[in-house]
Design a protein around this motif. Structure first.
Motif, PDB file in Angstrom:
ATOM      1  N   ALA A 203       9.758  -2.341  -0.203  1.00 41.85           N
ATOM      2  CA  ALA A 203       9.088  -3.377   0.686  1.00 41.85           C
ATOM      3  C   ALA A 203       7.939  -2.753   1.791  1.00 41.85           C
ATOM      4  O   ALA A 203       7.100  -3.294   1.928  1.00 41.85           O
ATOM      5  CB  ALA A 203      10.064  -3.999   1.329  1.00 41.85           C
ATOM      6  N   GLY A 204       8.618  -1.450   2.289  1.00 40.38           N
ATOM      7  CA  GLY A 204       7.544  -0.969   3.304  1.00 40.38           C
ATOM      8  C   GLY A 204       6.280  -0.434   2.506  1.00 40.38           C
ATOM      9  O   GLY A 204       5.126  -0.671   3.204  1.00 40.38           O
ATOM     10  N   PHE A 205       6.322  -0.056   1.262  1.00 39.91           N
ATOM     11  CA  PHE A 205       5.313   0.329   0.490  1.00 39.91           C
ATOM     12  C   PHE A 205       4.226  -1.032   0.290  1.00 39.91           C
ATOM     13  O   PHE A 205       3.153  -1.033   0.645  1.00 39.91           O
ATOM     14  CB  PHE A 205       5.375   1.104  -0.809  1.00 39.91           C
ATOM     15  N   LEU A 206       4.922  -1.948  -0.188  1.00 37.50           N
ATOM     16  CA  LEU A 206       3.914  -3.057  -0.189  1.00 37.50           C
ATOM     17  C   LEU A 206       3.279  -3.653   0.722  1.00 37.50           C
ATOM     18  O   LEU A 206       1.988  -4.005   0.914  1.00 37.50           O
ATOM     19  CB  LEU A 206       4.911  -4.039  -1.085  1.00 37.50           C
ATOM     20  N   ARG A 207       4.157  -3.613   2.043  1.00 34.42           N
ATOM     21  CA  ARG A 207       3.543  -4.114   3.398  1.00 34.42           C
ATOM     22  C   ARG A 207       2.521  -3.117   3.700  1.00 34.42           C
ATOM     23  O   ARG A 207       1.618  -3.690   4.662  1.00 34.42           O
ATOM     24  CB  ARG A 207       4.590  -4.165   4.336  1.00 34.42           C
ATOM     25  N   SER A 208       2.495  -1.788   3.295  1.00 33.48           N
ATOM     26  CA  SER A 208       1.528  -0.930   3.649  1.00 33.48           C
ATOM     27  C   SER A 208      -0.004  -0.953   3.072  1.00 33.48           C
ATOM     28  O   SER A 208      -1.112  -0.399   3.427  1.00 33.48           O
ATOM     29  CB  SER A 208       1.926   0.532   3.455  1.00 33.48           C
ATOM     30  N   VAL A 209      -0.192  -1.808   2.043  1.00 35.04           N
ATOM     31  CA  VAL A 209      -1.348  -1.965   1.179  1.00 35.04           C
ATOM     32  C   VAL A 209      -2.393  -2.509   2.223  1.00 35.04           C
ATOM     33  O   VAL A 209      -2.191  -3.625   2.686  1.00 35.04           O
ATOM     34  CB  VAL A 209      -1.024  -2.766  -0.124  1.00 35.04           C
ATOM     35  N   ALA A 210      -3.444  -2.115   2.157  1.00 36.34           N
ATOM     36  CA  ALA A 210      -4.469  -2.575   2.764  1.00 36.34           C
ATOM     37  C   ALA A 210      -6.258  -2.451   2.251  1.00 36.34           C
ATOM     38  O   ALA A 210      -6.200  -1.511   1.486  1.00 36.34           O
ATOM     39  CB  ALA A 210      -4.853  -1.684   4.281  1.00 36.34           C
ATOM     40  N   PRO A 211      -6.881  -3.516   2.450  1.00 33.81           N
ATOM     41  CA  PRO A 211      -8.040  -3.598   1.756  1.00 33.81           C
ATOM     42  C   PRO A 211      -9.149  -2.597   2.359  1.00 33.81           C
ATOM     43  O   PRO A 211      -8.804  -2.286   3.295  1.00 33.81           O
ATOM     44  CB  PRO A 211      -8.451  -5.023   1.697  1.00 33.81           C
ATOM     45  N   GLY A 212     -10.170  -2.218   1.525  1.00 32.75           N
ATOM     46  CA  GLY A 212     -11.303  -1.493   1.953  1.00 32.75           C
ATOM     47  C   GLY A 212     -12.228  -2.442   2.626  1.00 32.75           C
ATOM     48  O   GLY A 212     -12.187  -3.558   2.835  1.00 32.75           O
ATOM     49  N   ALA A 213     -13.466  -1.687   2.622  1.00 28.05           N
ATOM     50  CA  ALA A 213     -14.741  -2.555   3.089  1.00 28.05           C
ATOM     51  C   ALA A 213     -15.206  -3.430   1.844  1.00 28.05           C
ATOM     52  O   ALA A 213     -15.130  -3.090   0.740  1.00 28.05           O
ATOM     53  CB  ALA A 213     -15.960  -1.559   3.384  1.00 28.05           C
ATOM     54  N   SER A 214     -15.631  -4.295   2.227  1.00 26.62           N
ATOM     55  CA  SER A 214     -16.128  -5.453   1.328  1.00 26.62           C
ATOM     56  C   SER A 214     -17.411  -4.872   0.614  1.00 26.62           C
ATOM     57  O   SER A 214     -18.147  -4.249   1.223  1.00 26.62           O
ATOM     58  CB  SER A 214     -16.445  -6.841   1.734  1.00 26.62           C
ATOM     59  N   ARG A 215     -17.899  -5.180  -0.746  1.00 27.07           N
ATOM     60  CA  ARG A 215     -19.120  -4.714  -1.262  1.00 27.07           C
ATOM     61  C   ARG A 215     -19.974  -5.856  -1.600  1.00 27.07           C
ATOM     62  O   ARG A 215     -19.580  -7.165  -1.718  1.00 27.07           O
ATOM     63  CB  ARG A 215     -18.859  -3.932  -2.329  1.00 27.07           C
TER      64      ARG A 215
END
Length: 215
Positions: A203-215
Motif C-alpha cells: 500500500a505504501g509503495f502504491l501511494r508513492s507512485v508519482a507522475p512526471g512532467a507532461s509531454r
C-alpha cells in the motif's frame, strides 16, 4: 637401432618403469589434473557459486525508482532491485519500462506501455491477454489514490500459485489528458496466504507512485 656405446635407444613413446602407473606416464598426471580441475570448476563450480551467493542490489532508505519522464515511486527498503533503474542513475522510458522488486515471499513487477484509453480499459486488456476474465480471478475491484493524486484501478488475484494485486495507472502529468498518457501496470504477487504480511508495504509503495512532467 643402437647408440655408439652399443646400448639400444629407447623406442619413441617409451616410458621408464619407475614412471608408469597402470600403463600411463605418471609425469603427465599433474598437468592433466590441473586441466581437469579447471574444466570442472568452469562447468560445475561457477553455477554452484552463483546459486550459493545471491545477486544483491538492496534498496536503501532514500532511494527512488525511476519510472520514466520524471515519474517515480519509492521502493520498499530492504527489497532487492532485480530489474529497473533508480532515479539519478539512468533514463527509463515510461512506454517501455520494466522493473522488478523482490523479497523472500513477494514480488512487485512494473511494466509501462503506450495506451490510449482509461486505466480500467488498460487493465481489462491486460487480463484478457493473460486469459483471465474482466473481473480478475476473484472478482474484487477497487481503486487506489496516490499521494500525488493519481487514481489507479486495483483488482485482486487469488489462485494456487499465490495471491496479489494488479494495479493500472495512467501516468498523466500536470495538464496532460489521462487517456493520452502512458500506462503503468503494477503486478504484486506473494506466496499463497502471504499477502496480508506485505499489505502495508505494498500500500505504501502504491501511494508513492508519482507522475512526471507532461509531454
Amino acid at each position: 637401432m643402437t647408440s655408439n656405446s652399443g646400448v639400444k635407444a629407447a623406442p619413441p613413446g617409451w616410458v621408464p618403469v619407475e614412471h608408469r602407473f597402470l600403463g600411463l606416464d605418471k609425469r603427465t598426471f599433474g598437468p592433466a589434473l590441473i586441466t581437469l580441475s579447471v574444466a570442472l570448476v568452469l562447468i560445475y563450480g561457477l553455477p554452484a557459486v552463483n546459486a550459493v551467493i545471491p545477486w544483491r542490489n538492496e534498496i536503501r532508505a532514500g532511494e527512488v525508482l525511476d519510472l520514466g519522464d520524471g515519474a517515480t515511486a519509492v521502493p520498499p527498503v530492504g527489497w532487492q532491485l532485480e530489474n529497473g533503474t533508480l532515479a539519478g542513475t539512468g533514463a527509463a522510458r515510461p512506454e517501455s519500462l520494466q522493473a522488478l522488486l523482490a523479497t523472500g515471499g513477494a514480488t512487485i513487477d512494473l511494466r509501462g506501455a503506450s495506451y490510449s484509453g482509461s486505466a480500467e480499459a488498460f487493465l481489462e486488456q491486460v487480463e484478457r491477454s493473460r486469459g483471465a476474465g474482466p473481473a480478475g480471478v476473484d472478482g474484487t475491484q477497487g481503486t487506489v489514490t496516490t499521494t500525488a493524486g493519481l487514481v489507479g484501478i486495483v483488482r485482486t488475484t487469488t489462485g494456487p500459485a499465490g495471491d496479489g494485486l494488479d494495479v493500472a495507472f495512467k501516468m498523466a502529468g500536470s495538464g496532460q489528458a489521462a487517456e493520452a498518457a502512458p500506462a503503468l501496470l503494477i503486478t504484486v504477487r506473494t506466496a499463497p496466504g502471504q499477502f496480508e504480511r506485505y499489505r502495508d508495504v505494498v500500500a505504501g509503495f502504491l501511494r508513492s507512485v508519482a507522475p512526471g512532467a507532461s509531454r
